[in-house]
Write an enzyme that holds these catalytic residues in place. Structure first.
Site, PDB file in Angstrom:
ATOM      1  N   LYS A   1      -2.075  -1.270  -4.263  1.00  0.00           N
ATOM      2  CA  LYS A   1      -3.168  -0.265  -3.947  1.00  0.00           C
ATOM      3  C   LYS A   1      -2.722   1.162  -3.796  1.00  0.00           C
ATOM      4  CE  LYS A   1      -6.479   2.103  -0.109  1.00  0.00           C
ATOM      5  NZ  LYS A   1      -6.892   2.051   0.969  1.00  0.00           N
TER       6      LYS A   1
ATOM      7  N   LYS B   1       1.166  -1.092  -0.166  1.00  0.00           N
ATOM      8  CA  LYS B   1      -0.058   0.028  -0.843  1.00  0.00           C
ATOM      9  C   LYS B   1       0.851   0.881  -0.116  1.00  0.00           C
ATOM     10  CE  LYS B   1      -3.214   2.247   2.548  1.00  0.00           C
ATOM     11  NZ  LYS B   1      -4.222   2.648   3.865  1.00  0.00           N
TER      12      LYS B   1
END
Ligand code: PBG
Length: 321
Positions: free
Chosen positions: A247, A194
């Site tokens: 992400k 992330k």
């Protein structure tokens, strides 16, 4: 063989032929729909995310039913608590907003896969994803809180928990607490790679989770890092993650592809709020046609994602594709 014997356009002449040779397919089965929920009477629009709402618990249950009827297999829940404090203690309350929503959704729509986001940023008064010490998030103390949250979500009936705070050791800590409490069948999707991204802006409005000092650079990854994503993913595999996640999605298609090539676990990609709002606004202003949505999702699948978390899930599932 080359031109004029070889002609690539032969297979593009008819739609049916184009479909036959299609390399990447998008299916409803690949979609996970995010739902925001909070304890209040009315449903709120989210100004920065057109078409996305913050639901009361009952509203979230209805929304979950609709999602299931559309043929989407899974939701991920994000909660906005009644109160925030330094430690984010409303995140693990038995009657917290997520715990109640999960319980009710599981009663009414048992066949839907319910994933819960496990993080503290929506619950802390300072908006960071953990306990603050010396102006930074203290990793190991935060793990203790993530354990409490995960356990409370599992007790409420969640199928899968999804730790999103990028704390070191979070998957191991959560796997242990789940196993110690007979939740060995509850899965973990780790937000394993992330990035510290500008594309989360609208989400932070939606979840009221912006940090009130500093930023998340000491825990989320620097956008410049590619090999580091390999280490992050590898560690989470070793710690016991059932699925990995990259992400955001579109600005990180290379990372999705690397992850696909190197790991055999299922891979999720999160098309985040900023990606959603950017495309949505461009469509509203007639800059690009609606089909751009499908193209964005196909690009994420082509990069290697097995499943996509996307705010477009419902509208995409309504159409034939
Ligand atoms: C962190 C979290 C974030 C998102 C989901 N969970 C990002 C952040 O604020 O760092 C972003 C999702 C989106 O932008 O759609 N708990």
């Amino acid at each position: 063989m080359m031109f004029p014997n070889k002609r690539m356009r032969r297979l593009r002449r008819k739609e049916t032929t184009r479909n036959l040779v299609k390399e990447t397919n998008l299916s409803k089965d690949d979609l996970i729909y995010p739902i925001f929920v909070e304890k209040r009477e009315d449903t709120l629009d989210i100004p920065t995310m057109e078409g996305i709402k913050r639901f009361p618990v009952e509203g979230a249950v209805k929304e979950a039913k609709k999602v299931k009827e559309l043929g989407i297999p899974a939701i991920i829940l994000f909660g906005v608590p009644e109160e925030k404090d330094k430690k984010g203690s409303f995140a693990w309350k038995k009657k917290g907003v997520i715990q109640e929503s999960v319980r009710k959704i599981k009663e009414e729509v048992p066949s839907l896969t319910v994933i819960t986001d496990v993080c503290l940023c929506e619950y802390t008064s300072h908006g960071h994803c953990g306990v603050i010490k010396n102006k930074d998030v203290e990793n190991d103390e935060t793990l203790e809180l993530l354990k409490k949250i995960s356990r409370s979500h599992a007790e409420a009936g969640a199928d899968i928990v999804a730790p999103s705070g990028m704390m070191d050791g979070m998957v191991k800590a959560i796997r242990e607490v789940l196993d110690d409490n007979s939740f060995q069948d509850i899965g973990i999707i780790s937000y394993s790679a992330k990035y510290h991204s500008n594309f989360y802006g609208p989400f932070r409005d939606a979840a009221e989770s912006s940090p009130d000092f500093g930023d998340r650079r000491t825990y989320q990854m620097n956008p410049s890092q590619r090999r580091e994503a390999y280490i992050e993913n590898q560690l989470d595999v070793e710690e016991g993650a059932d699925m990995l996640m990259v992400k955001p999605a579109m600005p990180y298609l290379d990372i999705i592809r690397d992850t696909k090539n190197r790991f055999n676990l299922p891979i999720a990609a999160y098309q985040v709020s900023g990606e959603y709002s950017m495309i949505k606004n461009a469509i509203d202003q007639n800059l690009i046609p609606e089909e751009a949505v499908l193209e964005s999702l196909i690009s994420i699948k082509r990069a290697g994602a097995d499943m996509i978390l996307t705010y477009f899930a419902k509208e995409v599932a309504k159409n034939e594709f």
